[in-house]
Design a protein around this motif. Structure first.
Motif, PDB file in Angstrom:
ATOM      1  N   ILE A 145       0.834  -1.203   0.000  1.00  0.00           N
ATOM      2  CA  ILE A 145       0.000   0.000   0.000  1.00  0.00           C
ATOM      3  C   ILE A 145       0.873   1.260   0.000  1.00  0.00           C
ATOM      4  O   ILE A 145       1.921   1.297   0.635  1.00  0.00           O
ATOM      5  CB  ILE A 145      -0.961  -0.048   1.205  1.00  0.00           C
ATOM      6  N   GLY A 146       0.426   2.283  -0.720  1.00  0.00           N
ATOM      7  CA  GLY A 146       1.189   3.524  -0.849  1.00  0.00           C
ATOM      8  C   GLY A 146       0.799   4.579   0.178  1.00  0.00           C
ATOM      9  O   GLY A 146      -0.132   4.393   0.967  1.00  0.00           O
ATOM     10  N   LEU A 160       4.519   5.517   7.716  1.00  0.00           N
ATOM     11  CA  LEU A 160       4.545   6.439   6.575  1.00  0.00           C
ATOM     12  C   LEU A 160       5.721   6.142   5.647  1.00  0.00           C
ATOM     13  O   LEU A 160       5.553   6.051   4.427  1.00  0.00           O
ATOM     14  CB  LEU A 160       4.618   7.884   7.073  1.00  0.00           C
ATOM     15  N   LEU A 161       6.901   5.974   6.213  1.00  0.00           N
ATOM     16  CA  LEU A 161       8.083   5.704   5.392  1.00  0.00           C
ATOM     17  C   LEU A 161       7.969   4.360   4.669  1.00  0.00           C
ATOM     18  O   LEU A 161       8.412   4.232   3.530  1.00  0.00           O
ATOM     19  CB  LEU A 161       9.353   5.770   6.238  1.00  0.00           C
ATOM     20  N   LEU A 162       7.354   3.387   5.318  1.00  0.00           N
ATOM     21  CA  LEU A 162       7.117   2.099   4.674  1.00  0.00           C
ATOM     22  C   LEU A 162       6.200   2.275   3.456  1.00  0.00           C
ATOM     23  O   LEU A 162       6.463   1.718   2.387  1.00  0.00           O
ATOM     24  CB  LEU A 162       6.488   1.124   5.674  1.00  0.00           C
ATOM     25  N   LYS A 163       5.170   3.077   3.607  1.00  0.00           N
ATOM     26  CA  LYS A 163       4.232   3.306   2.495  1.00  0.00           C
ATOM     27  C   LYS A 163       4.898   4.082   1.360  1.00  0.00           C
ATOM     28  O   LYS A 163       4.636   3.814   0.183  1.00  0.00           O
ATOM     29  CB  LYS A 163       2.986   4.022   3.005  1.00  0.00           C
ATOM     30  N   ILE A 164       5.746   5.033   1.711  1.00  0.00           N
ATOM     31  CA  ILE A 164       6.488   5.773   0.677  1.00  0.00           C
ATOM     32  C   ILE A 164       7.414   4.815  -0.074  1.00  0.00           C
ATOM     33  O   ILE A 164       7.471   4.829  -1.309  1.00  0.00           O
ATOM     34  CB  ILE A 164       7.281   6.944   1.313  1.00  0.00           C
ATOM     35  N   THR A 165       8.102   3.969   0.670  1.00  0.00           N
ATOM     36  CA  THR A 165       8.992   2.978   0.056  1.00  0.00           C
ATOM     37  C   THR A 165       8.209   2.016  -0.828  1.00  0.00           C
ATOM     38  O   THR A 165       8.643   1.698  -1.953  1.00  0.00           O
ATOM     39  CB  THR A 165       9.759   2.198   1.148  1.00  0.00           C
ATOM     40  N   ASN A 166       7.063   1.552  -0.350  1.00  0.00           N
ATOM     41  CA  ASN A 166       6.206   0.674  -1.160  1.00  0.00           C
ATOM     42  C   ASN A 166       5.858   1.323  -2.484  1.00  0.00           C
ATOM     43  O   ASN A 166       5.893   0.685  -3.538  1.00  0.00           O
ATOM     44  CB  ASN A 166       4.904   0.339  -0.416  1.00  0.00           C
ATOM     45  N   GLN A 167       5.505   2.622  -2.430  1.00  0.00           N
ATOM     46  CA  GLN A 167       5.130   3.325  -3.656  1.00  0.00           C
ATOM     47  C   GLN A 167       6.313   3.416  -4.610  1.00  0.00           C
ATOM     48  O   GLN A 167       6.163   3.238  -5.819  1.00  0.00           O
ATOM     49  CB  GLN A 167       4.604   4.723  -3.324  1.00  0.00           C
ATOM     50  N   MET A 168       7.484   3.673  -4.079  1.00  0.00           N
ATOM     51  CA  MET A 168       8.675   3.761  -4.920  1.00  0.00           C
ATOM     52  C   MET A 168       8.972   2.405  -5.580  1.00  0.00           C
ATOM     53  O   MET A 168       9.297   2.348  -6.771  1.00  0.00           O
ATOM     54  CB  MET A 168       9.877   4.242  -4.099  1.00  0.00           C
ATOM     55  N   ILE A 169       8.830   1.332  -4.814  1.00  0.00           N
ATOM     56  CA  ILE A 169       9.056  -0.014  -5.360  1.00  0.00           C
ATOM     57  C   ILE A 169       8.026  -0.325  -6.448  1.00  0.00           C
ATOM     58  O   ILE A 169       8.377  -0.836  -7.515  1.00  0.00           O
ATOM     59  CB  ILE A 169       9.025  -1.062  -4.225  1.00  0.00           C
ATOM     60  N   ASN A 170       6.765  -0.010  -6.169  1.00  0.00           N
ATOM     61  CA  ASN A 170       5.711  -0.262  -7.167  1.00  0.00           C
ATOM     62  C   ASN A 170       5.961   0.531  -8.452  1.00  0.00           C
ATOM     63  O   ASN A 170       5.742   0.016  -9.556  1.00  0.00           O
ATOM     64  CB  ASN A 170       4.324   0.079  -6.590  1.00  0.00           C
ATOM     65  N   THR A 171       6.402   1.771  -8.304  1.00  0.00           N
ATOM     66  CA  THR A 171       6.713   2.598  -9.483  1.00  0.00           C
ATOM     67  C   THR A 171       7.851   1.985 -10.286  1.00  0.00           C
ATOM     68  O   THR A 171       7.784   1.933 -11.518  1.00  0.00           O
ATOM     69  CB  THR A 171       7.057   4.045  -9.026  1.00  0.00           C
TER      70      THR A 171
END
Length: 169
Positions: A35-36, A150-161
């Motif tokens: 999740i982002g 929050l940082l986990l979600k930011i990291t998830n979004q970067m990985i998904n991108t």
């Protein structure tokens, strides 16, 4: 006294329901692993909405009348009521404050989700500065638990991108 007893019963039901809402709001959220960060903002917006609705209900004239009758009768249930009223106010303020701070990150969510890895990296320093500002200034969001989430979600979004970019390329 019969009216007072009936009103106390009503207030005790409210107290039980409000406690349930507070307990549920503090429970761990179960979220997808990928999740982002926009989900974090949506969570706090929903929480703000529900607590503001609850506050509106508590401040309604109907509730105020019942509470004032119980005050005149010196009811013992009012101690619990006042404590919960304060807890709801704190929870509503926390949600409102967190939404306000998370909105400062909103401008990064689009580039984080849609950019190439190279252009995404251009936004990371500003994004991290904003996260740091939230950590340093937010009275509610500056816990390690909230920041980790929050940082986990930011990291998830970067990985998904990056995954999307690799699959398209």
């Amino acid at each position: 006294t019969e009216v007072t007893e009936k009103l106390e019963q009503v207030v005790m039901i409210w107290i039980k329901q409000i406690r349930q809402v507070l307990v549920e709001s503090e429970q761990m959220r179960r979220e997808a692993d990928d999740i982002g960060p926009s989900a974090e903002l949506e969570h706090w917006k929903a929480r703000m909405s529900s607590f503001n609705s609850l506050l509106d209900e508590i401040k309604s004239s109907r509730v105020k009348k019942i509470i004032s009758i119980l005050q005149a009768a010196r009811s013992k249930t009012l101690k619990q009521w006042k404590e919960l009223d304060g807890n709801i106010t704190v929870a509503a303020n926390e949600a409102k404050d967190n939404v306000r701070y998370l909105y400062t990150l909103d401008k990064f969510f689009g580039p984080l989700a849609k950019a190439s890895p190279v252009t995404m990296m251009e936004h990371v320093p500003s994004l991290m500065n904003t996260v740091c500002m939230i950590y340093c200034t937010s009275p509610y969001y500056n816990t390690s638990e909230r920041m980790t989430s929050l940082l986990l979600k930011i990291t998830n979004q970067m990985i998904n991108t990056c995954k999307t970019y690799l699959c398209e390329g």
